[in-house]
Scaffold this motif. Structure first.
Motif, short mmCIF file in Angstrom:
data_model
loop_
_atom_site.label_atom_id
_atom_site.label_comp_id
_atom_site.label_asym_id
_atom_site.label_seq_id
_atom_site.Cartn_x
_atom_site.Cartn_y
_atom_site.Cartn_z
N TYR A 16 0.85 -1.19 0.00
CA TYR A 16 0.00 0.00 0.00
C TYR A 16 0.88 1.24 0.00
O TYR A 16 1.79 1.35 0.82
CB TYR A 16 -0.91 -0.01 1.23
CG TYR A 16 -1.69 1.25 1.43
CD1 TYR A 16 -2.82 1.51 0.66
CD2 TYR A 16 -1.30 2.20 2.37
CE1 TYR A 16 -3.55 2.67 0.83
CE2 TYR A 16 -2.03 3.36 2.55
CZ TYR A 16 -3.15 3.59 1.77
OH TYR A 16 -3.86 4.74 1.95
N CYS A 18 0.82 5.29 0.42
CA CYS A 18 0.01 6.41 0.88
C CYS A 18 0.05 7.54 -0.14
O CYS A 18 0.99 7.66 -0.93
CB CYS A 18 0.54 6.93 2.22
SG CYS A 18 0.50 5.69 3.51
N ASP A 19 -0.96 8.38 -0.07
CA ASP A 19 -0.99 9.55 -0.94
C ASP A 19 0.04 10.57 -0.44
O ASP A 19 0.27 10.70 0.77
CB ASP A 19 -2.38 10.18 -0.92
CG ASP A 19 -3.44 9.25 -1.51
OD1 ASP A 19 -3.14 8.61 -2.54
OD2 ASP A 19 -4.54 9.16 -0.94
N PRO A 20 0.65 11.31 -1.38
CA PRO A 20 1.62 12.34 -0.97
C PRO A 20 0.96 13.39 -0.07
O PRO A 20 -0.23 13.70 -0.23
CB PRO A 20 2.05 12.98 -2.29
CG PRO A 20 1.66 12.01 -3.35
CD PRO A 20 0.48 11.24 -2.82
N SER A 22 -0.06 13.28 2.95
CA SER A 22 -1.20 12.76 3.71
C SER A 22 -0.69 11.98 4.92
O SER A 22 -0.81 10.75 4.98
CB SER A 22 -2.08 11.86 2.82
OG SER A 22 -2.51 12.54 1.68
N GLN A 25 -2.35 8.97 6.79
CA GLN A 25 -2.34 7.64 6.20
C GLN A 25 -1.11 6.85 6.62
O GLN A 25 -1.00 5.67 6.32
CB GLN A 25 -2.38 7.73 4.67
CG GLN A 25 -3.66 8.31 4.14
CD GLN A 25 -3.64 8.44 2.62
OE1 GLN A 25 -2.64 8.17 1.97
NE2 GLN A 25 -4.76 8.86 2.06
#
Length: 101
Positions: A16, A18-20, A22, A25
């Motif tokens: 997985y 994570c979004d930049p 963020s 997360q």
């Protein structure tokens, strides 16, 4: 993580990302960063950190009880997992039992 697809194929464990920008997360990552900052302040010249100092920091972090681990240390949990895995192996292949090929 350039080879994350190979890792997923070999372990069956999806990776997985994570979004930049963020951090919510990445709670575990952010937590360990906070712990490391207690020993290595932001802006510190890391080239001056000795292997002995890194080993000390590692021991301090791994020997710190965690609520998520029922107030056991990561080292205790790891040791228990290894012992359980070894016990299961011995049970599967008891000493003195003939191994079949």
């Amino acid at each position: 993580m350039a080879r994350h697809e190979e890792l997923t194929a070999a372990t069956g464990m999806p990776i997985y990302f994570c979004d930049p920008r963020s951090p919510w997360q990445r709670a575990s990552n952010e937590n360990i960063n906070g712990l490391l900052r207690q020993f290595l302040p932001k802006g510190m010249d890391l080239s001056a950190v000795t292997p002995q100092k890194l080993a000390y920091i590692e021991a301090m972090i791994n020997d710190r009880p965690r609520a998520v681990l029922d107030y056991r240390t990561p080292r205790e949990v790891y040791t228990e997992l290894v012992q359980n895995a070894l016990a299961a192996r011995v049970k599967q292949y008891p000493p003195g039992a003939a191994l079949q090929s």
